[in-house]
Design a protein around this motif. Structure first.
Motif, PDB file in Angstrom:
ATOM      1  N   ASP A 385       0.844  -1.212   0.000  1.00 45.89           N
ATOM      2  CA  ASP A 385       0.000   0.000   0.000  1.00 45.89           C
ATOM      3  C   ASP A 385       0.872   1.252   0.000  1.00 45.89           C
ATOM      4  N   ILE A 386       1.851   1.262   0.926  1.00 48.07           N
ATOM      5  CA  ILE A 386       2.727   2.442   1.054  1.00 48.07           C
ATOM      6  C   ILE A 386       3.575   2.593  -0.217  1.00 48.07           C
ATOM      7  N   LYS A 389       1.574   3.800  -3.124  1.00 48.70           N
ATOM      8  CA  LYS A 389       1.052   5.157  -2.894  1.00 48.70           C
ATOM      9  C   LYS A 389       2.129   6.176  -3.294  1.00 48.70           C
ATOM     10  N   LYS A 390       3.409   5.788  -3.115  1.00 50.23           N
ATOM     11  CA  LYS A 390       4.500   6.718  -3.427  1.00 50.23           C
ATOM     12  C   LYS A 390       4.558   7.035  -4.924  1.00 50.23           C
ATOM     13  N   GLY A 392       1.603   7.254  -6.477  1.00 49.26           N
ATOM     14  CA  GLY A 392       0.251   7.746  -6.763  1.00 49.26           C
ATOM     15  C   GLY A 392      -0.728   6.639  -7.076  1.00 49.26           C
ATOM     16  N   THR A 394      -3.191   4.048  -5.720  1.00 49.11           N
ATOM     17  CA  THR A 394      -3.903   3.736  -4.458  1.00 49.11           C
ATOM     18  C   THR A 394      -4.960   2.676  -4.754  1.00 49.11           C
ATOM     19  N   ASN A 395      -5.746   2.403  -3.689  1.00 47.76           N
ATOM     20  CA  ASN A 395      -6.915   1.543  -3.922  1.00 47.76           C
ATOM     21  C   ASN A 395      -6.494   0.183  -4.502  1.00 47.76           C
ATOM     22  N   SER A 414      -4.900  -2.581  -9.168  1.00 48.25           N
ATOM     23  CA  SER A 414      -5.304  -1.234  -8.746  1.00 48.25           C
ATOM     24  C   SER A 414      -6.471  -0.799  -9.618  1.00 48.25           C
ATOM     25  N   LYS A 490       2.745  11.466  -6.749  1.00 52.80           N
ATOM     26  CA  LYS A 490       1.304  11.370  -6.515  1.00 52.80           C
ATOM     27  C   LYS A 490       0.576  11.708  -7.817  1.00 52.80           C
ATOM     28  N   GLY A 493       0.589   9.060 -10.625  1.00 51.50           N
ATOM     29  CA  GLY A 493      -0.292   7.907 -10.457  1.00 51.50           C
ATOM     30  C   GLY A 493      -1.715   8.305 -10.790  1.00 51.50           C
ATOM     31  N   LYS A 494      -2.123   9.431 -10.152  1.00 49.95           N
ATOM     32  CA  LYS A 494      -3.514   9.861 -10.352  1.00 49.95           C
ATOM     33  C   LYS A 494      -3.728  10.059 -11.841  1.00 49.95           C
TER      34      LYS A 494
END
Ligand code: FB9
Length: 506
Positions: A385-386, A389-390, A392, A394-395, A414, A490, A493-494
């Motif tokens: 998860d971490i 997340k780095k 971007g 998530t989920n 993801s 971040k 990823g988004k």
């Protein structure tokens, strides 16, 4: 050429002691050429000059048409017979095509004409075609009409274009003369020996001249994304594993990982076996431990109950995963007093697989292994998860899967907003005791591992939907030279997972 231009500038100055505007004085010489000559004369202090910037208007094709044939509204007006009857709009459209609307629109605006039913009629007896007149002024003034004319013509798109022109006002310099002595650009041995240097004029160094841009190297996008991953791993306290050996023995690539010798992954259609040399001379000293665990099990395992072959283990392969490197490193770790450790590798692996738009026979594997005690599958999930997340992502969602060297194993998914689907972004699991114990790691030490490719995130990041456009002889070097910096943060990823993910078989 430039010598004569320089001479004619000097002679003109000698005659008029000032050249107010080189554009008129040397109309057919480009301002760049003139500037070159002026810079050289200035470096000999023969002249000084000031730059004059002026805007010149040139008439665009549509403007030329209206200059020649009158503005659209004027043509429409002239096509309307005087009197109540006027002319039908349909007729005007037929006669003037798309220009009819433009012309009528302007005619109405100028209160020259008006609609009456399906027709248009004149409101005035005659008109002044100001557009045409203004265009004539532009032409007559060589593109330098007064600003009013420019302003009114600029209101209409496509009539005129303005461009900056440079010109120069030139005056005599401190060392003015009309004779041009060739300036020496170098102090040569001959000049020193002949003493000619005493009477020579040396060209001043032009310290403002820009150097030639050295054609520097460019990082391939893959290497940029690789660097991003490396920073994330270092940030999370990982040590980098040495991956500089593409060739390894089946022992380290398979056997040490508890991959049985008849496992499909070891088949020719999955693995590149070397022909010469085909095998390694010796196996590492703990090979019998591996043999035993394959044949009879141990450490709570029943093993595979087959006859393990040293010859098979000695066969050399192009590593099919960097997990081969992990087995080396974990074995080395086992030789040291126990310590929790985290290692990562990002390098090429080879799979003798079908090549398609997202798969080549070689790709870069990103792998992380975490050795520690009291670790559970939960800690691996929490870690992932971490980690993701780095960049971007998530989920996450995890789907049980099978790897011969990890149990339990999970594929990592993801959710991707753009495609409204779960995208597989990697694989992971807890390395089996059969592997860890035979590598020499003590009871209680667990090792979690996970892996993904470098190509997939890079293709997404750079919007490349066919892997051959990213890697291999078809790559256009322009893409490598011009591709933007890579920030796997971040936003990335988004951005990736919200809008641009490539609709490819993931
Ligand atoms: O990279 C993969 N997918 C992926 C990764 C990132 C991404 O974008 C991010 C936004 C930035 C998008 C997609 N995959 C792994 C999933 C699939 O692409 C899969 O079809 C292809 N896989 C490769 C192997 O193909 C034969 C990717 C490659 C892969 C698979 C597994 C591992 C490593 C690479 C592993 C492992 C492992 C497991 C346990 C312990 C140690 C290592």
């Amino acid at each position: 050429m430039s010598e004569d231009l320089k001479l004619s500038i000097l002679n003109k100055l000698a005659a008029d002691s000032l050249i107010p505007d080189t554009k008129t004085a040397f109309a057919n010489v480009s301002s760049e050429t003139i500037l070159g000559a002026l810079k050289s004369l200035e470096s000999q202090e023969k002249v000084t000059y000031e730059t004059i910037t002026s805007e010149v208007s040139s008439i665009e094709p549509e403007g030329l048409d209206q200059l020649k044939n009158g503005s659209y509204e004027a043509r429409i007006f002239n096509a309307i017979p005087a009197g109540e009857q006027g002319i039908s709009i349909a007729e005007l459209n037929a006669k003037f095509g798309k220009m009819a609307n433009l012309g009528m629109g302007k005619g109405f605006q100028n209160k020259w004409i008006k609609k009456s039913g399906a027709n248009v009629v004149r409101l005035v007896d005659s008109i002044v075609d100001q557009i045409k007149a203004d265009l004539q002024t532009v032409e007559a003034t060589g593109g330098n009409p007064d600003v009013e004319v420019i302003k009114s013509l600029k209101k209409r798109a496509g009539l005129i274009k303005q461009s900056k022109t440079l010109s120069y006002k030139v005056s005599k310099g401190a060392n003015f003369s009309t004779e041009l002595k060739k300036q020496a650009t170098d102090l040569t041995v001959e000049m020193l020996q002949s003493g000619a240097w005493k009477s020579s004029e040396f060209k001043k160094f032009n310290f403002d001249s820009l150097g030639i841009n050295p054609n520097g190297g460019h990082l391939h996008p893959l290497m940029k994304v690789r660097e991003e991953f490396r920073q994330i791993f270092f940030e999370m306290g990982f040590e980098e594993m040495p991956t500089n050996n593409f060739v390894d023995s089946s022992f380290w690539n398979f056997d040490a990982l508890f991959v049985p010798q008849q496992h499909a992954a070891r088949d020719l259609q999955d693995t590149f076996y070397l022909i010469n040399p085909a095998t390694t001379d010796e196996l590492p000293d703990f090979w019998e431990t591996v043999k035993d665990v394959h044949e009879k099990g141990g450490y709570g395992s029943i093993g595979y109950r087959y006859t393990w072959s040293t010859e098979e283990a000695k066969r050399l392969v192009l590593r099919t995963h960097t997990t081969a490197v992990s087995s080396h490193v974990l074995h080395k770790l086992a030789q040291e007093p126990y310590r929790p450790a985290k290692f990562f590798s990002i390098d090429r692996v080879y799979r003798n697989e079908e090549v398609d738009a997202t798969h080549l026979a070689e790709f870069h594997q990103v792998e992380g292994v975490i050795a520690d005690k009291n670790m559970s599958l939960g800690s691996l999930i929490a870690f992932l998860d971490i980690f993701f997340k780095k960049m971007g992502i998530t989920n996450l969602r995890f789907k049980p899967t099978y790897n011969p060297y990890t149990e339990p194993s999970m594929e990592i998914f993801s959710w991707h907003d753009g495609f409204k689907k779960w995208v597989e972004i990697g694989n992971s699991g807890m390395f089996r005791p059969e592997m860890l114990r035979s590598l020499g790691l003590e009871e209680g030490v667990q090792v979690a591992g996970f892996g993904l490719s470098l190509e997939r995130p890079t293709m997404i990041k750079y919007g490349v939907d066919n892997i051959r456009a990213l890697v291999g002889h078809k790559v256009d070097l322009g893409m490598v030279q011009t591709n933007p910096a890579c920030r796997l943060d971040k936003k990335m990823g988004k951005e990736v997972f919200q809008n641009k993910m490539i609709e490819s078989g993931n």
